[in-house]
Design a protein around this motif. Structure first.
Motif, PDB file in Angstrom:
ATOM      1  N   LEU A   1      -3.634   6.250   6.224  1.00 24.76           N
ATOM      2  CA  LEU A   1      -2.983   5.184   5.473  1.00 24.76           C
ATOM      3  C   LEU A   1      -2.767   5.487   3.993  1.00 24.76           C
ATOM      4  O   LEU A   1      -1.728   5.112   3.454  1.00 24.76           O
ATOM      5  CB  LEU A   1      -3.740   3.877   5.659  1.00 24.76           C
ATOM      6  CG  LEU A   1      -3.536   3.250   7.030  1.00 24.76           C
ATOM      7  CD1 LEU A   1      -4.322   1.963   7.138  1.00 24.76           C
ATOM      8  CD2 LEU A   1      -2.079   3.004   7.310  1.00 24.76           C
ATOM      9  N   PRO A   2      -3.683   6.154   3.275  1.00 24.59           N
ATOM     10  CA  PRO A   2      -3.371   6.462   1.866  1.00 24.59           C
ATOM     11  C   PRO A   2      -2.125   7.340   1.719  1.00 24.59           C
ATOM     12  O   PRO A   2      -1.271   7.070   0.865  1.00 24.59           O
ATOM     13  CB  PRO A   2      -4.623   7.185   1.370  1.00 24.59           C
ATOM     14  CG  PRO A   2      -5.718   6.682   2.237  1.00 24.59           C
ATOM     15  CD  PRO A   2      -5.084   6.466   3.586  1.00 24.59           C
ATOM     16  N   LEU A   3      -1.985   8.345   2.552  1.00 27.93           N
ATOM     17  CA  LEU A   3      -0.803   9.202   2.489  1.00 27.93           C
ATOM     18  C   LEU A   3       0.439   8.453   2.957  1.00 27.93           C
ATOM     19  O   LEU A   3       1.517   8.596   2.376  1.00 27.93           O
ATOM     20  CB  LEU A   3      -1.016  10.463   3.325  1.00 27.93           C
ATOM     21  CG  LEU A   3       0.117  11.483   3.316  1.00 27.93           C
ATOM     22  CD1 LEU A   3       0.423  11.949   1.893  1.00 27.93           C
ATOM     23  CD2 LEU A   3      -0.243  12.664   4.185  1.00 27.93           C
ATOM     24  N   LEU A   4       0.302   7.635   3.981  1.00 31.57           N
ATOM     25  CA  LEU A   4       1.419   6.830   4.464  1.00 31.57           C
ATOM     26  C   LEU A   4       1.867   5.841   3.391  1.00 31.57           C
ATOM     27  O   LEU A   4       3.064   5.634   3.187  1.00 31.57           O
ATOM     28  CB  LEU A   4       1.027   6.098   5.744  1.00 31.57           C
ATOM     29  CG  LEU A   4       2.106   5.283   6.439  1.00 31.57           C
ATOM     30  CD1 LEU A   4       3.254   6.174   6.899  1.00 31.57           C
ATOM     31  CD2 LEU A   4       1.523   4.531   7.623  1.00 31.57           C
ATOM     32  N   SER A   5       0.934   5.253   2.680  1.00 28.92           N
ATOM     33  CA  SER A   5       1.261   4.332   1.599  1.00 28.92           C
ATOM     34  C   SER A   5       1.992   5.041   0.468  1.00 28.92           C
ATOM     35  O   SER A   5       2.985   4.539  -0.058  1.00 28.92           O
ATOM     36  CB  SER A   5      -0.011   3.671   1.068  1.00 28.92           C
ATOM     37  OG  SER A   5       0.287   2.851  -0.030  1.00 28.92           O
ATOM     38  N   ALA A   6       1.520   6.226   0.106  1.00 31.64           N
ATOM     39  CA  ALA A   6       2.187   6.985  -0.950  1.00 31.64           C
ATOM     40  C   ALA A   6       3.584   7.419  -0.522  1.00 31.64           C
ATOM     41  O   ALA A   6       4.529   7.373  -1.307  1.00 31.64           O
ATOM     42  CB  ALA A   6       1.351   8.207  -1.320  1.00 31.64           C
ATOM     43  N   ALA A   7       3.742   7.809   0.738  1.00 37.87           N
ATOM     44  CA  ALA A   7       5.042   8.250   1.231  1.00 37.87           C
ATOM     45  C   ALA A   7       6.019   7.087   1.343  1.00 37.87           C
ATOM     46  O   ALA A   7       7.226   7.278   1.202  1.00 37.87           O
ATOM     47  CB  ALA A   7       4.882   8.928   2.592  1.00 37.87           C
ATOM     48  N   SER A   8       5.514   5.885   1.581  1.00 33.38           N
ATOM     49  CA  SER A   8       6.390   4.721   1.698  1.00 33.38           C
ATOM     50  C   SER A   8       6.676   4.086   0.343  1.00 33.38           C
ATOM     51  O   SER A   8       7.327   3.049   0.292  1.00 33.38           O
ATOM     52  CB  SER A   8       5.762   3.678   2.623  1.00 33.38           C
ATOM     53  OG  SER A   8       4.641   3.082   2.015  1.00 33.38           O
ATOM     54  N   ALA A   9       6.196   4.693  -0.720  1.00 31.74           N
ATOM     55  CA  ALA A   9       6.391   4.179  -2.090  1.00 31.74           C
ATOM     56  C   ALA A   9       5.824   2.771  -2.229  1.00 31.74           C
ATOM     57  O   ALA A   9       6.402   1.909  -2.878  1.00 31.74           O
ATOM     58  CB  ALA A   9       7.855   4.229  -2.482  1.00 31.74           C
ATOM     59  N   GLY A  10       4.687   2.517  -1.596  1.00 33.59           N
ATOM     60  CA  GLY A  10       4.008   1.236  -1.722  1.00 33.59           C
ATOM     61  C   GLY A  10       4.486   0.159  -0.779  1.00 33.59           C
ATOM     62  O   GLY A  10       3.973  -0.950  -0.808  1.00 33.59           O
ATOM     63  N   ARG A  11       5.457   0.434   0.056  1.00 36.98           N
ATOM     64  CA  ARG A  11       5.923  -0.580   1.014  1.00 36.98           C
ATOM     65  C   ARG A  11       4.847  -0.899   2.043  1.00 36.98           C
ATOM     66  O   ARG A  11       4.796  -2.003   2.567  1.00 36.98           O
ATOM     67  CB  ARG A  11       7.191  -0.098   1.717  1.00 36.98           C
ATOM     68  CG  ARG A  11       8.379   0.028   0.791  1.00 36.98           C
ATOM     69  CD  ARG A  11       9.584   0.544   1.577  1.00 36.98           C
ATOM     70  NE  ARG A  11      10.683   0.828   0.707  1.00 36.98           N
ATOM     71  CZ  ARG A  11      11.024   2.045   0.277  1.00 36.98           C
ATOM     72  NH1 ARG A  11      10.316   3.088   0.655  1.00 36.98           N
ATOM     73  NH2 ARG A  11      12.049   2.223  -0.504  1.00 36.98           N
ATOM     74  N   ILE A  12       4.021   0.092   2.334  1.00 44.71           N
ATOM     75  CA  ILE A  12       2.862  -0.102   3.200  1.00 44.71           C
ATOM     76  C   ILE A  12       1.645  -0.026   2.290  1.00 44.71           C
ATOM     77  O   ILE A  12       1.405   0.994   1.652  1.00 44.71           O
ATOM     78  CB  ILE A  12       2.793   0.980   4.298  1.00 44.71           C
ATOM     79  CG1 ILE A  12       4.027   0.894   5.193  1.00 44.71           C
ATOM     80  CG2 ILE A  12       1.526   0.845   5.113  1.00 44.71           C
ATOM     81  CD1 ILE A  12       4.156   2.020   6.185  1.00 44.71           C
ATOM     82  N   PRO A  13       0.877  -1.102   2.179  1.00 40.40           N
ATOM     83  CA  PRO A  13      -0.258  -1.094   1.254  1.00 40.40           C
ATOM     84  C   PRO A  13      -1.378  -0.170   1.708  1.00 40.40           C
ATOM     85  O   PRO A  13      -1.585   0.042   2.899  1.00 40.40           O
ATOM     86  CB  PRO A  13      -0.723  -2.555   1.228  1.00 40.40           C
ATOM     87  CG  PRO A  13      -0.174  -3.158   2.465  1.00 40.40           C
ATOM     88  CD  PRO A  13       1.046  -2.379   2.856  1.00 40.40           C
ATOM     89  N   ASP A  14      -2.080   0.379   0.737  1.00 43.50           N
ATOM     90  CA  ASP A  14      -3.216   1.257   0.997  1.00 43.50           C
ATOM     91  C   ASP A  14      -4.488   0.420   0.989  1.00 43.50           C
ATOM     92  O   ASP A  14      -4.889  -0.078  -0.057  1.00 43.50           O
ATOM     93  CB  ASP A  14      -3.283   2.349  -0.069  1.00 43.50           C
ATOM     94  CG  ASP A  14      -4.446   3.294   0.131  1.00 43.50           C
ATOM     95  OD1 ASP A  14      -5.116   3.204   1.167  1.00 43.50           O
ATOM     96  OD2 ASP A  14      -4.672   4.134  -0.756  1.00 43.50           O
ATOM     97  N   PRO A  15      -5.146   0.223   2.133  1.00 42.55           N
ATOM     98  CA  PRO A  15      -6.354  -0.599   2.154  1.00 42.55           C
ATOM     99  C   PRO A  15      -7.514   0.014   1.382  1.00 42.55           C
ATOM    100  O   PRO A  15      -8.368  -0.697   0.873  1.00 42.55           O
ATOM    101  CB  PRO A  15      -6.681  -0.738   3.631  1.00 42.55           C
ATOM    102  CG  PRO A  15      -6.022   0.411   4.274  1.00 42.55           C
ATOM    103  CD  PRO A  15      -4.821   0.743   3.446  1.00 42.55           C
ATOM    104  N   TYR A  16      -7.550   1.343   1.254  1.00 44.85           N
ATOM    105  CA  TYR A  16      -8.619   1.985   0.496  1.00 44.85           C
ATOM    106  C   TYR A  16      -8.473   1.683  -0.989  1.00 44.85           C
ATOM    107  O   TYR A  16      -9.455   1.444  -1.673  1.00 44.85           O
ATOM    108  CB  TYR A  16      -8.612   3.505   0.737  1.00 44.85           C
ATOM    109  CG  TYR A  16      -8.927   3.897   2.135  1.00 44.85           C
ATOM    110  CD1 TYR A  16     -10.192   3.697   2.664  1.00 44.85           C
ATOM    111  CD2 TYR A  16      -7.966   4.460   2.959  1.00 44.85           C
ATOM    112  CE1 TYR A  16     -10.495   4.059   3.972  1.00 44.85           C
ATOM    113  CE2 TYR A  16      -8.259   4.829   4.263  1.00 44.85           C
ATOM    114  CZ  TYR A  16      -9.523   4.628   4.759  1.00 44.85           C
ATOM    115  OH  TYR A  16      -9.812   4.984   6.044  1.00 44.85           O
ATOM    116  N   ALA A  17      -7.258   1.682  -1.497  1.00 39.04           N
ATOM    117  CA  ALA A  17      -7.027   1.365  -2.911  1.00 39.04           C
ATOM    118  C   ALA A  17      -7.335  -0.101  -3.187  1.00 39.04           C
ATOM    119  O   ALA A  17      -7.887  -0.438  -4.215  1.00 39.04           O
ATOM    120  CB  ALA A  17      -5.588   1.694  -3.304  1.00 39.04           C
TER     121      ALA A  17
END
Length: 140
Positions: free
Chosen positions: A119-135
């Motif tokens: 999810l952190p990499l997916l969140s970064a790749a989606s430009a924040g459209r998918i939130p990062d639960p770890y952040a």
């Protein structure tokens, strides 16, 4: 911690692919060893088992989730689904099974090879459209 002190995620070069971990191919190797032993016992009746590891390896190579500038591409066993960013409503994490993308019309699309740790990499790749639960956890 003030928001200005938080590190900004590094930009990710798109497209990015999420695939099954390479260690999983060890299972294909073990299937091949077992199939050779079975086929050696009776090639006439059990020779077809040599095809199973090849099909399993091809399946593992084929399935993936690709994040592009336009959205998500879920490449499954037999078909590929494109989900534009404006149609993505969120992600669903069933208790058992793969992560699913939920579209605006409540359709659920399986995202192969995506795990919670991605999810952190997916969140970064989606430009924040998918939130990062770890952040989100670290800001509390």
């Amino acid at each position: 911690m003030p928001e200005s002190d938080q590190p900004t995620p590094a930009p990710v070069e798109l497209p990015i692919q999420f695939r099954i971990q390479p260690m999983a191919y060890f299972g294909v190797f073990m299937m091949m060893v077992t199939a050779v032993i079975l086929a050696g016992a009776s090639l006439t009746y059990l020779g077809w088992t040599l095809v199973l590891p090849v099909l399993g390896g091809y399946w593992m190579y084929r399935i993936r989730t690709v994040v592009t500038v336009d959205g998500l591409r879920a490449v499954g066993t037999l078909r590929t689904r494109e989900i534009p960013w404006d149609e993505l409503s969120g992600l669903s994490f069933p208790r058992w099974g793969a992560v699913r993308a939920v579209t605006t019309d409540s359709t659920r699309v399986r995202l192969p090879a995506i795990a919670f740790r991605d999810l952190p990499l997916l969140s970064a790749a989606s430009a924040g459209r998918i939130p990062d639960p770890y952040a989100a956890r670290s800001t509390d």
